[in-house]
Design a protein around this motif. Sequence first.
Motif, PDB file in Angstrom:
ATOM      1  N   PRO A  86      67.051  22.771  71.176  1.00 35.56           N
ATOM      2  CA  PRO A  86      65.627  22.859  70.831  1.00 35.56           C
ATOM      3  C   PRO A  86      65.277  24.213  70.218  1.00 35.56           C
ATOM      4  O   PRO A  86      65.922  25.226  70.509  1.00 35.56           O
ATOM      5  CB  PRO A  86      64.917  22.690  72.178  1.00 35.56           C
ATOM      6  CG  PRO A  86      65.929  22.125  73.095  1.00 35.56           C
ATOM      7  CD  PRO A  86      67.265  22.588  72.602  1.00 35.56           C
ATOM      8  N   LYS A  87      64.252  24.216  69.393  1.00 35.69           N
ATOM      9  CA  LYS A  87      63.811  25.469  68.768  1.00 35.69           C
ATOM     10  C   LYS A  87      63.211  26.421  69.798  1.00 35.69           C
ATOM     11  O   LYS A  87      63.347  27.629  69.677  1.00 35.69           O
ATOM     12  CB  LYS A  87      62.799  25.170  67.669  1.00 35.69           C
ATOM     13  CG  LYS A  87      63.420  24.486  66.482  1.00 35.69           C
ATOM     14  CD  LYS A  87      62.401  24.173  65.411  1.00 35.69           C
ATOM     15  CE  LYS A  87      63.084  23.429  64.278  1.00 35.69           C
ATOM     16  NZ  LYS A  87      62.151  22.995  63.251  1.00 35.69           N
ATOM     17  N   ASN A  88      62.556  25.868  70.793  1.00 37.80           N
ATOM     18  CA  ASN A  88      61.971  26.686  71.852  1.00 37.80           C
ATOM     19  C   ASN A  88      63.105  27.226  72.726  1.00 37.80           C
ATOM     20  O   ASN A  88      63.811  26.464  73.382  1.00 37.80           O
ATOM     21  CB  ASN A  88      60.992  25.861  72.680  1.00 37.80           C
ATOM     22  CG  ASN A  88      60.213  26.685  73.675  1.00 37.80           C
ATOM     23  OD1 ASN A  88      60.700  27.703  74.167  1.00 37.80           O
ATOM     24  ND2 ASN A  88      59.014  26.249  73.984  1.00 37.80           N
ATOM     25  N   LYS A  89      63.291  28.507  72.754  1.00 33.71           N
ATOM     26  CA  LYS A  89      64.398  29.147  73.478  1.00 33.71           C
ATOM     27  C   LYS A  89      64.318  28.950  74.995  1.00 33.71           C
ATOM     28  O   LYS A  89      65.316  29.098  75.693  1.00 33.71           O
ATOM     29  CB  LYS A  89      64.449  30.649  73.166  1.00 33.71           C
ATOM     30  CG  LYS A  89      64.632  30.954  71.705  1.00 33.71           C
ATOM     31  CD  LYS A  89      65.985  30.511  71.222  1.00 33.71           C
ATOM     32  CE  LYS A  89      66.173  30.877  69.754  1.00 33.71           C
ATOM     33  NZ  LYS A  89      67.182  30.111  69.099  1.00 33.71           N
TER      34      LYS A  89
END
Length: 130
Positions: A86-89
Amino acid sequence: MSYYSKTAAQDLLNTTKFGVLIWRVPFKILKTKEAKAEWLRAFFDSECYVNKRSIKIQCVSKNGIMDIKKLLLDFGINGRKYVYIPKNKRWNAVHILFINKKVERIKFLNEVGFNHLVKLKKLKSYAVVA
């Protein structure tokens, strides 16, 4: 009644790890092919998606997905594993297992199958048509 529930819970805790990131297939209790098929059937009833081209499961436990892939190989069923980052770390990677090939989906139908009637009906119709 709570005595039996506590005993069952303790027994389960002794056979495998639980938790979103660390769960594992309880190989200790899956001694027979029938037990393995029933465990897979129950897991896939709950966690999979069936469409015209694939059977798909996904979760954040890499070891859990790898254990399932290994268990499927006991039935001669091959799947492909992918990882979605996912882009959200702050979110965990998602491990995805696809059973794409028609021959593999037919093996799944014949060797494991579903108790979930809607998924079973979909897989039967897709296995014949796709």
